[in-house]
Design a protein around this motif. Structure first.
Motif, PDB file in Angstrom:
ATOM      1  N   ILE A 126     -25.923 -13.788   9.341  1.00 45.67           N
ATOM      2  CA  ILE A 126     -26.372 -14.795   8.388  1.00 45.67           C
ATOM      3  C   ILE A 126     -27.626 -14.238   7.730  1.00 45.67           C
ATOM      4  CG2 ILE A 126     -27.266 -17.120   8.056  1.00 45.67           C
ATOM      5  CD1 ILE A 126     -25.698 -17.995  10.503  1.00 45.67           C
ATOM      6  N   PRO A 127     -27.655 -14.077   6.423  1.00 42.18           N
ATOM      7  CA  PRO A 127     -26.576 -14.393   5.490  1.00 42.18           C
ATOM      8  C   PRO A 127     -25.387 -13.430   5.672  1.00 42.18           C
ATOM      9  CG  PRO A 127     -28.349 -13.287   4.332  1.00 42.18           C
ATOM     10  CD  PRO A 127     -28.822 -13.510   5.733  1.00 42.18           C
ATOM     11  N   GLY A 151     -28.024  -3.140   6.739  1.00 44.21           N
ATOM     12  CA  GLY A 151     -29.253  -2.698   6.071  1.00 44.21           C
ATOM     13  C   GLY A 151     -29.779  -3.784   5.160  1.00 44.21           C
ATOM     14  N   TRP A 152     -31.086  -3.789   4.941  1.00 50.24           N
ATOM     15  CA  TRP A 152     -31.677  -4.789   4.038  1.00 50.24           C
ATOM     16  C   TRP A 152     -32.657  -4.137   3.069  1.00 50.24           C
ATOM     17  CZ3 TRP A 152     -33.472  -4.477   9.102  1.00 50.24           C
ATOM     18  CH2 TRP A 152     -34.840  -4.293   9.259  1.00 50.24           C
ATOM     19  N   VAL A 153     -32.375  -2.903   2.684  1.00 52.04           N
ATOM     20  CA  VAL A 153     -33.282  -2.144   1.813  1.00 52.04           C
ATOM     21  C   VAL A 153     -33.605  -2.907   0.530  1.00 52.04           C
ATOM     22  CG1 VAL A 153     -33.516  -0.029   0.458  1.00 52.04           C
ATOM     23  CG2 VAL A 153     -32.533   0.052   2.752  1.00 52.04           C
ATOM     24  N   THR A 156     -34.345  -9.440  -0.513  1.00 50.15           N
ATOM     25  CA  THR A 156     -35.568 -10.237  -0.668  1.00 50.15           C
ATOM     26  C   THR A 156     -35.589 -11.363   0.371  1.00 50.15           C
ATOM     27  OG1 THR A 156     -34.443 -11.649  -2.254  1.00 50.15           O
ATOM     28  CG2 THR A 156     -35.734  -9.796  -3.145  1.00 50.15           C
ATOM     29  N   LEU A 157     -34.627 -11.341   1.318  1.00 53.73           N
ATOM     30  CA  LEU A 157     -34.544 -12.390   2.328  1.00 53.73           C
ATOM     31  C   LEU A 157     -35.651 -12.257   3.370  1.00 53.73           C
ATOM     32  CD1 LEU A 157     -30.698 -12.153   2.819  1.00 53.73           C
ATOM     33  CD2 LEU A 157     -31.923 -14.010   1.698  1.00 53.73           C
ATOM     34  N   LEU A 173     -29.508 -14.629  17.353  1.00 54.82           N
ATOM     35  CA  LEU A 173     -30.847 -14.050  17.393  1.00 54.82           C
ATOM     36  C   LEU A 173     -31.279 -13.804  15.955  1.00 54.82           C
ATOM     37  CD1 LEU A 173     -30.476 -11.368  20.234  1.00 54.82           C
ATOM     38  CD2 LEU A 173     -31.486 -13.630  20.411  1.00 54.82           C
ATOM     39  N   SER A 174     -32.557 -14.100  15.652  1.00 51.18           N
ATOM     40  CA  SER A 174     -33.077 -13.899  14.301  1.00 51.18           C
ATOM     41  C   SER A 174     -34.167 -12.843  14.321  1.00 51.18           C
ATOM     42  CB  SER A 174     -33.628 -15.202  13.735  1.00 51.18           C
ATOM     43  OG  SER A 174     -32.589 -16.120  13.538  1.00 51.18           O
ATOM     44  N   LEU A 175     -34.252 -12.135  13.203  1.00 54.53           N
ATOM     45  CA  LEU A 175     -35.233 -11.060  13.051  1.00 54.53           C
ATOM     46  C   LEU A 175     -35.930 -11.238  11.710  1.00 54.53           C
ATOM     47  CD1 LEU A 175     -36.147  -8.291  14.328  1.00 54.53           C
ATOM     48  CD2 LEU A 175     -34.401  -7.245  12.901  1.00 54.53           C
ATOM     49  N   ASP A 176     -37.270 -11.292  11.738  1.00 50.69           N
ATOM     50  CA  ASP A 176     -38.023 -11.369  10.497  1.00 50.69           C
ATOM     51  C   ASP A 176     -38.019 -10.007   9.815  1.00 50.69           C
ATOM     52  OD1 ASP A 176     -38.652 -14.047  10.750  1.00 50.69           O
ATOM     53  OD2 ASP A 176     -40.471 -13.630  11.905  1.00 50.69           O
ATOM     54  N   LEU A 177     -37.689 -10.036   8.511  1.00 47.52           N
ATOM     55  CA  LEU A 177     -37.647  -8.792   7.757  1.00 47.52           C
ATOM     56  C   LEU A 177     -38.988  -8.524   7.104  1.00 47.52           C
ATOM     57  CD1 LEU A 177     -34.158  -9.303   6.077  1.00 47.52           C
ATOM     58  CD2 LEU A 177     -34.691  -8.165   8.225  1.00 47.52           C
TER      59      LEU A 177
END
Length: 177
Positions: A126-127, A151-153, A156-157, A173-177
């Motif tokens: 998620i997303p 990947g989240w290169v 903007t999330l 589990l959530s991870l702050d980017l």
């Protein structure tokens, strides 16, 4: 794994029980028997984790505690009584919840890992993303480790959440980017 399994052996107590036997289907596996005329029980090749749940003359259920992966398989309960001989079959499937971790590496890739589960866990994000990749490792004991990378290169999330779905547990589990 680690919990109690009780395999029932339906027995009509109106009929006098002569003997009851539990067998696991393999040549060197457990044999648990009770003979009523001698009020005698026997164990052959059985772990101390395998025992009668109740008194075998009133309810000949088999109790396995704690269950481990090697207990999986087919079991037969055979009853000899004044009404005849009866066989009942049970199949025990052992599930193992995975250990779940969520980390990230220096190249801005989130890594969600569901380790040593049986069966393999499902991993989603998620997303939702169609840019994730997965790897799977099958271990000798029958468990599976599944790893998903995203990947989240260009993202903007603020964070990403890993959802692990498994018959024994559901975790996120959530991870702050």
């Amino acid at each position: 794994v680690g919990h109690e399994a009780v395999l029932s052996c339906p027995y009509v107590s109106k009929v006098s029980l002569l003997m009851v036997t539990w067998k696991m289907k393999c040549s060197t596996c457990c044999l648990l028997a009770y003979r009523s005329d001698h009020n005698q029980t026997r164990k052959l090749n059985c772990s101390e984790r395998m025992m009668w749940k109740y008194s075998p003359d009133s309810d000949p259920a088999l109790r396995i505690y704690p269950v481990n992966l090697g207990d999986e398989g087919n079991y037969t309960c055979e009853i000899a009584s004044s009404a005849g001989n009866f066989g009942f079959f049970s199949s025990l499937t052992v599930i193992v919840p995975p250990t779940v971790t969520l980390t990230c590496d220096k190249s801005r890739v989130a890594i969600c890992q569901a380790s040593a589960g049986k069966p393999a866990a499902d991993i989603s994000w998620i997303p939702a993303s169609n840019h994730s990749t997965e790897e799977e490792v099958h271990h000798a004991n029958g468990t599976v480790t599944r790893v998903s990378y995203i990947g989240w290169v260009n993202s903007t999330l603020p964070n990403v959440t890993c959802l692990v779905t498994h018959p024994a547990t559901n975790q996120s589990l959530s991870l702050d980017l």
